[in-house]
Design a protein around this motif. Structure first.
Motif, PDB file in Angstrom:
ATOM      1  N   UNK A  47       0.844  -1.196   0.000  1.00 45.56           N
ATOM      2  CA  UNK A  47       0.000   0.000   0.000  1.00 45.56           C
ATOM      3  C   UNK A  47       0.882   1.250   0.000  1.00 45.56           C
ATOM      4  N   UNK A  48       0.507   2.266  -0.774  1.00 44.31           N
ATOM      5  CA  UNK A  48       1.357   3.421  -0.962  1.00 44.31           C
ATOM      6  C   UNK A  48       1.508   4.270   0.298  1.00 44.31           C
ATOM      7  N   UNK A  49       2.641   4.975   0.361  1.00 45.16           N
ATOM      8  CA  UNK A  49       2.959   5.821   1.508  1.00 45.16           C
ATOM      9  C   UNK A  49       1.904   6.921   1.675  1.00 45.16           C
ATOM     10  N   UNK A  50       1.330   7.371   0.568  1.00 50.75           N
ATOM     11  CA  UNK A  50       0.350   8.467   0.598  1.00 50.75           C
ATOM     12  C   UNK A  50      -0.781   8.191   1.581  1.00 50.75           C
ATOM     13  N   UNK A  51      -1.299   6.964   1.565  1.00 50.11           N
ATOM     14  CA  UNK A  51      -2.411   6.612   2.452  1.00 50.11           C
ATOM     15  C   UNK A  51      -1.995   6.715   3.914  1.00 50.11           C
ATOM     16  N   UNK A  52      -0.789   6.236   4.214  1.00 48.30           N
ATOM     17  CA  UNK A  52      -0.298   6.279   5.590  1.00 48.30           C
ATOM     18  C   UNK A  52      -0.053   7.718   6.052  1.00 48.30           C
ATOM     19  N   UNK A  53       0.437   8.552   5.153  1.00 42.91           N
ATOM     20  CA  UNK A  53       0.708   9.955   5.501  1.00 42.91           C
ATOM     21  C   UNK A  53      -0.590  10.680   5.853  1.00 42.91           C
ATOM     22  N   UNK A  54      -1.624  10.501   5.029  1.00 40.34           N
ATOM     23  CA  UNK A  54      -2.923  11.140   5.290  1.00 40.34           C
ATOM     24  C   UNK A  54      -3.505  10.647   6.610  1.00 40.34           C
ATOM     25  N   UNK A  55      -3.481   9.330   6.814  1.00 41.77           N
ATOM     26  CA  UNK A  55      -4.028   8.745   8.038  1.00 41.77           C
ATOM     27  C   UNK A  55      -3.251   9.240   9.259  1.00 41.77           C
ATOM     28  N   UNK A  56      -1.915   9.233   9.164  1.00 41.34           N
ATOM     29  CA  UNK A  56      -1.082   9.664  10.284  1.00 41.34           C
ATOM     30  C   UNK A  56      -1.279  11.131  10.633  1.00 41.34           C
ATOM     31  N   UNK A  57      -1.395  11.991   9.617  1.00 41.91           N
ATOM     32  CA  UNK A  57      -1.603  13.422   9.860  1.00 41.91           C
ATOM     33  C   UNK A  57      -2.932  13.669  10.562  1.00 41.91           C
ATOM     34  N   UNK A  58      -3.969  12.996  10.100  1.00 42.68           N
ATOM     35  CA  UNK A  58      -5.285  13.144  10.733  1.00 42.68           C
ATOM     36  C   UNK A  58      -5.268  12.633  12.167  1.00 42.68           C
ATOM     37  N   UNK A  59      -4.602  11.494  12.399  1.00 42.86           N
ATOM     38  CA  UNK A  59      -4.515  10.924  13.747  1.00 42.86           C
ATOM     39  C   UNK A  59      -3.798  11.872  14.694  1.00 42.86           C
ATOM     40  N   UNK A  60      -2.746  12.521  14.209  1.00 42.50           N
ATOM     41  CA  UNK A  60      -1.991  13.459  15.043  1.00 42.50           C
ATOM     42  C   UNK A  60      -2.846  14.665  15.432  1.00 42.50           C
ATOM     43  N   UNK A  61      -3.632  15.168  14.482  1.00 39.04           N
ATOM     44  CA  UNK A  61      -4.495  16.323  14.760  1.00 39.04           C
ATOM     45  C   UNK A  61      -5.580  15.956  15.781  1.00 39.04           C
ATOM     46  N   UNK A  62      -6.194  14.795  15.592  1.00 37.86           N
ATOM     47  CA  UNK A  62      -7.243  14.351  16.528  1.00 37.86           C
ATOM     48  C   UNK A  62      -6.669  14.164  17.925  1.00 37.86           C
ATOM     49  N   UNK A  63      -5.513  13.525  18.015  1.00 35.76           N
ATOM     50  CA  UNK A  63      -4.871  13.313  19.319  1.00 35.76           C
ATOM     51  C   UNK A  63      -4.539  14.648  19.980  1.00 35.76           C
ATOM     52  N   UNK A  64      -4.041  15.596  19.192  1.00 38.41           N
ATOM     53  CA  UNK A  64      -3.720  16.917  19.725  1.00 38.41           C
ATOM     54  C   UNK A  64      -4.946  17.633  20.267  1.00 38.41           C
ATOM     55  N   UNK A  65      -6.063  17.546  19.547  1.00 36.64           N
ATOM     56  CA  UNK A  65      -7.296  18.185  19.993  1.00 36.64           C
ATOM     57  C   UNK A  65      -7.820  17.570  21.286  1.00 36.64           C
TER      58      UNK A  65
ATOM     59  N   UNK B 174      -2.068   2.109  -9.369  1.00 36.86           N
ATOM     60  CA  UNK B 174      -2.309   2.804  -8.109  1.00 36.86           C
ATOM     61  C   UNK B 174      -3.202   4.017  -8.334  1.00 36.86           C
ATOM     62  N   UNK B 175      -3.596   4.654  -7.239  1.00 35.93           N
ATOM     63  CA  UNK B 175      -4.480   5.809  -7.316  1.00 35.93           C
ATOM     64  C   UNK B 175      -3.806   6.939  -8.083  1.00 35.93           C
ATOM     65  N   UNK B 176      -4.578   7.665  -8.902  1.00 38.76           N
ATOM     66  CA  UNK B 176      -4.036   8.746  -9.733  1.00 38.76           C
ATOM     67  C   UNK B 176      -3.834  10.007  -8.902  1.00 38.76           C
ATOM     68  N   UNK B 177      -3.175  11.012  -9.513  1.00 39.67           N
ATOM     69  CA  UNK B 177      -2.966  12.301  -8.838  1.00 39.67           C
ATOM     70  C   UNK B 177      -4.310  12.973  -8.558  1.00 39.67           C
ATOM     71  N   UNK B 178      -5.209  12.926  -9.557  1.00 37.40           N
ATOM     72  CA  UNK B 178      -6.543  13.492  -9.352  1.00 37.40           C
ATOM     73  C   UNK B 178      -7.291  12.779  -8.243  1.00 37.40           C
ATOM     74  N   UNK B 179      -7.127  11.444  -8.189  1.00 34.37           N
ATOM     75  CA  UNK B 179      -7.764  10.672  -7.121  1.00 34.37           C
ATOM     76  C   UNK B 179      -7.225  11.045  -5.752  1.00 34.37           C
ATOM     77  N   UNK B 180      -5.917  11.337  -5.680  1.00 38.61           N
ATOM     78  CA  UNK B 180      -5.304  11.749  -4.407  1.00 38.61           C
ATOM     79  C   UNK B 180      -5.878  13.079  -3.935  1.00 38.61           C
TER      80      UNK B 180
END
Length: 456
Positions: A1-19, A345-351
């Motif tokens: 699975x591409x790094x992009x998915x993990x980056x989005x998930x990780x960034x959101x998790x960090x924001x939620x944890x911070x809040x 894999x997912x396209x740039x537009x899909x990202x």
């Protein structure tokens, strides 16, 4: 699975944890141990009910496609679900008010368990019956549980302001954390462990059975209209009169229908939108990412409600933002050249669209506790479930029309329609705030007028 998915998930998790970790005294409300026990019981049950729903979400479309059905066939299956919710919703809502909300919640569990069992069959007719049962269950999920909570909360004499605490916690866990875990668990069962796309539905049935056992053992019964003489038609008339005579209730119903109609259309559209050329995307992981975004939204909503900000005010902004996010697929279709390669894999537009969809899901997370708060303020108790299911009639009709014409319009047109409806919801929310302020002002003046003879 591409790094992009993990980056989005990780960034959101960090924001939620911070809040969550950064909550101050202004974001917390002092309550009692009795209320906390009541709240925790409801949140546990609600989380189990939602886990039964969320486990199915990532693989409904995919399962039907695996059985060999095309987009039109799948659209008709979805129509059956929304259509049955529209046709039977007001009936089951009225029965919940009259026969008891606890019984209605148990009926939800039974209906949804049966719906899950039908997913084992590749027969179109059996799957259609499952969708009809699922539609009836959905009507109960979004009316009976909330009606039971509001009535029981008031019956036990808890502070009305504490309702927003239960709403926020239920959405944060049931529509957030539980949904994320459900998405990852569904992905694990279906793909990592190789049990196939029907496995998440079996797991959902198990969680629903556990929740039903807790309801039966720990919940007391409550009703809407206490009059035993009122039949279903009389309850319909009470609900219709309340909607017709109070502009606030009518506006609230229109707002809910416009937003939820767009939301349920999005549920159908996100898979083909992110994989127009059959790109290999991790459905369960993306679903979990959406739910993490929703969790972020509910965390924001809990802060807004704890600080007693006017719900009618900030929801105008939320609806406007959600309108922008769903017009993004239309924009990217023009600005980003589509890929002509099948699979991959997912396209740039899909990202780009995935990031926009995450923002939309954050708006969904803010919407749920906020609309619950407004419903608790504006909808009369005696016909609460009936009125709430009346609201679902135009919503389900809208979704049925869209899905019926799913092959007639490009996917960008359907996203554009959803964006327009969300913008309309923002305008109606503005009107609701104005009407609510006028009502409060006139009520205050009447109270002052009544006091004047006593204070010469």
């Amino acid at each position: 699975m591409e790094v992009f998915y993990y980056v989005v998930f990780g960034a959101l998790a960090a924001v939620v944890a911070g809040l969550e970790l950064g909550k101050s005294g202004k974001d917390r409300v002092a309550t009692t141990s009795a209320f906390n026990s009541f709240k925790n019981n409801y949140v546990l049950v609600y989380s189990l009910m939602m886990s039964g729903d969320w486990l199915q979400g990532p693989y409904v479309y995919y399962l039907y496609r695996q059985y060999g059905f095309d987009k039109g066939d799948i659209g008709r299956l979805f129509i059956a679900g929304f259509g049955s919710s529209m046709l039977f919703g007001t009936i089951v809502g009225s029965l919940a008010d009259k026969q008891g909300r606890k019984r209605a919640c148990i009926t939800y569990c039974i209906s949804y368990i049966l719906s899950c069992i039908t997913k084992h069959s590749p027969e179109y007719k059996i799957l259609m019956i499952g969708r009809i049962l699922g539609g009836i269950a959905t009507s109960l999920l979004f009316s009976a549980f909330e009606s039971w909570l509001v009535a029981e909360h008031n019956k036990r004499g808890f502070d009305p302001q504490w309702l927003s605490i239960t709403f926020s916690k239920a959405i944060f866990l049931g529509n957030g954390l539980i949904a994320i875990v459900s998405g990852l668990f569904a992905n694990l069962l279906a793909e990592n462990l190789g049990f196939g796309p029907v496995a998440p539905f079996d797991a959902a049935a198990c969680f629903l059975a556990i929740g039903m056992a807790i309801i039966m053992s720990s919940w007391s019964e409550n009703y809407g209209d206490p009059s035993e003489s009122k039949d279903l038609m009389a309850q319909f008339k009470v609900a219709a009169k309340a909607i017709a005579s109070d502009e606030k209730i009518a506006l609230l119903g229109a707002i809910q229908s416009l937003f939820e109609g767009s939301m349920y259309t999005f549920v159908f559209l996100w898979t083909p939108a992110l994989s127009p050329n059959e790109e290999d995307i991790p459905h369960g992981f993306i679903f979990a990412t959406f739910m993490l975004s929703s969790m972020l939204g509910s965390s924001i909503a809990s802060r807004l409600l704890a600080r007693k900000l006017k719900v009618e005010g900030y929801m105008q902004i939320v609806f406007a933002i959600s309108a922008v996010t769903l017009v993004l697929p239309v924009v990217t279709n023009f600005l980003v050249p589509p890929s002509s390669v099948k699979g991959g894999s997912i396209s740039f537009g899909g990202s780009l669209q995935l990031l926009g969809f995450c923002t939309f899901e954050a708006c969904v997370g803010i919407f749920w506790p906020s609309i619950m708060k407004m419903r608790s303020q504006y909808i009369p108790e005696e016909a609460r479930s009936t009125i709430m299911n009346f609201f679902r009639i135009p919503l389900n009709l809208f979704v049925c029309v869209v899905l019926y014409n799913v092959n007639a319009f490009p996917i960008t047109v359907m996203f554009g329609m959803c964006s327009i409806f969300l913008f309309m919801a923002s305008i109606l929310q503005r009107r609701l705030m104005v009407v609510s302020d006028l009502h409060k002002s006139s009520t205050t003046q009447e109270m002052i007028g009544e006091d004047e003879p006593l204070n010469p």
